[in-house]
Design an enzyme around this catalytic site. Structure first.
Site, PDB file in Angstrom:
ATOM      1  N   CYS A   1      58.287   9.821   1.428  1.00 41.01           N
ATOM      2  CA  CYS A   1      56.963   9.457   0.918  1.00 41.01           C
ATOM      3  C   CYS A   1      57.130   8.221   0.040  1.00 41.01           C
ATOM      4  CB  CYS A   1      56.310  10.620   0.169  1.00 41.01           C
ATOM      5  SG  CYS A   1      57.146  11.097  -1.337  1.00 41.01           S
TER       6      CYS A   1
ATOM      7  N   CYS B   1      53.216  11.535   3.324  1.00 39.42           N
ATOM      8  CA  CYS B   1      52.131  10.890   2.596  1.00 39.42           C
ATOM      9  C   CYS B   1      50.792  11.230   3.246  1.00 39.42           C
ATOM     10  CB  CYS B   1      52.347   9.388   2.569  1.00 39.42           C
ATOM     11  SG  CYS B   1      52.717   8.719   4.182  1.00 39.42           S
TER      12      CYS B   1
ATOM     13  N   CYS C   1      51.762   4.657   3.679  1.00 38.01           N
ATOM     14  CA  CYS C   1      52.849   5.503   4.159  1.00 38.01           C
ATOM     15  C   CYS C   1      54.018   4.608   4.565  1.00 38.01           C
ATOM     16  CB  CYS C   1      52.350   6.300   5.353  1.00 38.01           C
ATOM     17  SG  CYS C   1      53.219   7.815   5.633  1.00 38.01           S
TER      18      CYS C   1
END
Length: 160
Positions: free
Chosen positions: A8, A80, A88
Site C-alpha cells: 500500500c 489500497c 495505488c
C-alpha cells in the site's frame, strides 16, 4: 517457497495487518511481507493493539519501503482503496498481481469505538480474503499463474 507482498502507500495499517495475519495462518513454504511506496515510518498503534487482541504476534513488524524488501515477491497484492481516490502503487517486477482494496482505517474519524470498528472491518476483510486464499487447493496455489490470478480476483470480489 512462495513470497507474498502486501503493498500500500503508508505501510502502517492494512498491509501490516495482512502481513501479520498471513504469516500467522500460512502453511510451511509461504511467507508474507509488506511495504509501502511512501511508508509512514511507523506501524499504527491501533494495528498493533488489534493484532495483540487477535493473538497474532506483531514483534518485528515495521513500516518500510518497497525498496528495502528482504525477498523478491512471487505475488503482489495491493490493498489500497483506489475506489476512494487513493493512489495505488504499481509494483513493476515480474510477479503475479492482484488488488484487494480495503478502506484505510488510519484515516477513520469519529468516536474511539467508531475508529476501532474501522480497524476491525479492515482486519476482518483481509483475514477473510487470506483464509480464502489459503483454503485453495494446493494444485491451484502451486499451479499455473493465470488460474491463481483468477482465484485472487474472485476472492477480492467475494470478500469486498
Amino acid at each position: 517457497m512462495k513470497n507474498v507482498l502486501f503493498l500500500c502507500t503508508g505501510n502502517s495499517c492494512r498491509s501490516i495487518l495482512a502481513e501479520a495475519t498471513f504469516n500467522h495462518l500460512a502453511p510451511p513454504g509461504w511467507h508474507a511481507m509488506s511495504a509501502g511506496s511512501k511508508p509512514t515510518g511507523e506501524v499504527h498503534p491501533r494495528s498493533l493493539a488489534l493484532l495483540a487482541r487477535e493473538g497474532i504476534a506483531s514483534a518485528g513488524y515495521h513500516s518500510k519501503s518497497w525498496d528495502s524488501l528482504a525477498r523478491t515477491p512471487d505475488i503482489v497484492i495491493t490493498v489500497c482503496a483506489s475506489a476512494a481516490g487513493e493512489s495505488c502503487p504499481a509494483y513493476l517486477g515480474p510477479v503475479l498481481r492482484a488488488h484487494w482494496g480495503v478502506d484505510d482505517p488510519a484515516h477513520a474519524s469519529g468516536s474511539e469505538a467508531q475508529i476501532d470498528a474501522s480497524f476491525m472491518r479492515a482486519y476482518a476483510t483481509l483475514r477473510a480474503r487470506i483464509e480464502a486464499l489459503l483454503a485453495l487447493p494446493r494444485a491451484t496455489l502451486d499451479g499455473a499463474p493465470d488460474a491463481l490470478k483468477r482465484e485472487l480476483d474472485r476472492i477480492a470480489a467475494l470478500h469486498g
